[in-house]
Design an enzyme around this catalytic site. Sequence first.
Site, PDB file in Angstrom:
ATOM      1  N   HIS A 194       0.878  -1.400   0.018  1.00 50.91           N
ATOM      2  CA  HIS A 194       0.227   0.148  -0.017  1.00 50.91           C
ATOM      3  C   HIS A 194       0.820   1.390  -0.055  1.00 50.91           C
ATOM      4  O   HIS A 194       0.261   2.470  -0.229  1.00 50.91           O
ATOM      5  CB  HIS A 194      -0.881   0.039   1.080  1.00 50.91           C
ATOM      6  CG  HIS A 194      -0.409   0.455   2.431  1.00 50.91           C
ATOM      7  ND1 HIS A 194      -0.313  -0.435   3.407  1.00 50.91           N
ATOM      8  CD2 HIS A 194      -0.403   1.971   3.006  1.00 50.91           C
ATOM      9  CE1 HIS A 194       0.403   0.380   4.444  1.00 50.91           C
ATOM     10  NE2 HIS A 194       0.095   1.550   4.045  1.00 50.91           N
ATOM     11  N   ASP A 223      -0.782  -7.428   1.648  1.00 49.33           N
ATOM     12  CA  ASP A 223      -0.118  -6.020   1.793  1.00 49.33           C
ATOM     13  C   ASP A 223       1.374  -6.133   2.059  1.00 49.33           C
ATOM     14  O   ASP A 223       2.006  -6.000   2.865  1.00 49.33           O
ATOM     15  CB  ASP A 223      -0.652  -5.011   2.850  1.00 49.33           C
ATOM     16  CG  ASP A 223      -0.079  -3.684   2.633  1.00 49.33           C
ATOM     17  OD1 ASP A 223       0.355  -3.328   1.675  1.00 49.33           O
ATOM     18  OD2 ASP A 223      -0.633  -3.106   3.819  1.00 49.33           O
ATOM     19  N   GLY A 270       3.060   6.201   8.871  1.00 46.32           N
ATOM     20  CA  GLY A 270       4.496   6.496   8.596  1.00 46.32           C
ATOM     21  C   GLY A 270       5.292   5.324   9.040  1.00 46.32           C
ATOM     22  O   GLY A 270       6.336   5.315   8.589  1.00 46.32           O
ATOM     23  N   SER A 304       4.309   2.198   8.221  1.00 47.36           N
ATOM     24  CA  SER A 304       3.975   1.205   7.290  1.00 47.36           C
ATOM     25  C   SER A 304       5.057   0.744   6.491  1.00 47.36           C
ATOM     26  O   SER A 304       6.003   1.417   6.252  1.00 47.36           O
ATOM     27  CB  SER A 304       2.729   1.915   6.273  1.00 47.36           C
ATOM     28  OG  SER A 304       1.760   1.944   6.890  1.00 47.36           O
TER      29      SER A 304
HETATM   30  C1  4AZ Z   1      -0.843   3.902   8.398  1.00 48.60           C
HETATM   31  O1  4AZ Z   1      -1.928   4.896   8.309  1.00 48.60           O
HETATM   32  C2  4AZ Z   1      -1.359   3.176   9.656  1.00 48.60           C
HETATM   33  N1  4AZ Z   1      -2.046   1.385  14.360  1.00 48.60           N
HETATM   34  C3  4AZ Z   1      -0.360   2.094   9.799  1.00 48.60           C
HETATM   35  C4  4AZ Z   1      -0.364   1.359  11.211  1.00 48.60           C
HETATM   36  C5  4AZ Z   1      -1.476   1.525  12.050  1.00 48.60           C
HETATM   37  C6  4AZ Z   1      -2.597   2.675  11.674  1.00 48.60           C
HETATM   38  C7  4AZ Z   1      -2.304   3.425  10.552  1.00 48.60           C
HETATM   39  C8  4AZ Z   1      -1.780   0.823  13.139  1.00 48.60           C
HETATM   40  O2  4AZ Z   1      -0.187   4.051   7.526  1.00 48.60           O
END
Ligand code: 4AZ
Length: 255
Positions: free
Chosen positions: A45, A99, A198, A200
Amino acid sequence: IVGGVVTPIQSHPWVSAIYRGAKQDRRFLCGGSLIAPCWVLTAAHCFPDGNNTDLQKLSVFLGKSAINETDVQKEQNFTVEQLVLHAGYNHSKYNYNNDIALLKISSRDGACAAKTTWTRTVCLPPPRTTLPEGMECTVAGYGFESDESSGNSQYLREAKVNLNSQSLCKSFYHDDHNITDNMFCAASPKWTRDACQGDSGGPLVCEIAGRAFLYGVVSWGEGCAKRNKPGVYTRLTNYNSWIAQETGLLSYTTG
Ligand code: 4AZ
């Protein structure tokens, strides 16, 4: 990372910082993990343009404790030769099945990552293994320090989180019906620690017999450190053969 602590890159030497944009307006995009000298594992993603992503705009840095500081002694930087998105990745709201993505990296002189005090590969876990519910693992990243943050953390942070059972994970997200077996949940007992925007693409590692194994990739979650809304991770143990196939790296055999 919400509720975590600053940690030096040598404590998570596989942590990769993926950026988008030319040198002048280079922006941090996602975290990743170095799984082999030429390969960084991250989340699909992170690349909303899919296979139309302009690889020339991407760069990958290893050995970085701070995302907006340059330490030439510690860091190594790379361009992206290849982006492999999982063909089964589909993206809808709060549903990021499969993902997972791989980046093949190359330095200006055509080399891959060199092992240093600040850079090292992480182990992949044996396929199809599951860890006990409640086991404490560590997530790391340069992402938001709270839901209300307006930007990433300058420094790499880590937080301890505990693995949820699949049934608990599904019950927390019951109304969305979107937890697949390619995902798992992790959270802290009082909902104080979590990954956030961030983070991710970055690693969740679990230590077994003193060795860190990459069990999860930060994928999604409803908010950050929110009660009854654990962080959701891509379950790496379902992807050993996909990784082996796409990279040509040796996979585990049984035993
Ligand atoms: C994001 O928006 C995101 N709490 C990544 C991880 C989590 C929430 C949002 C997990 O990339």
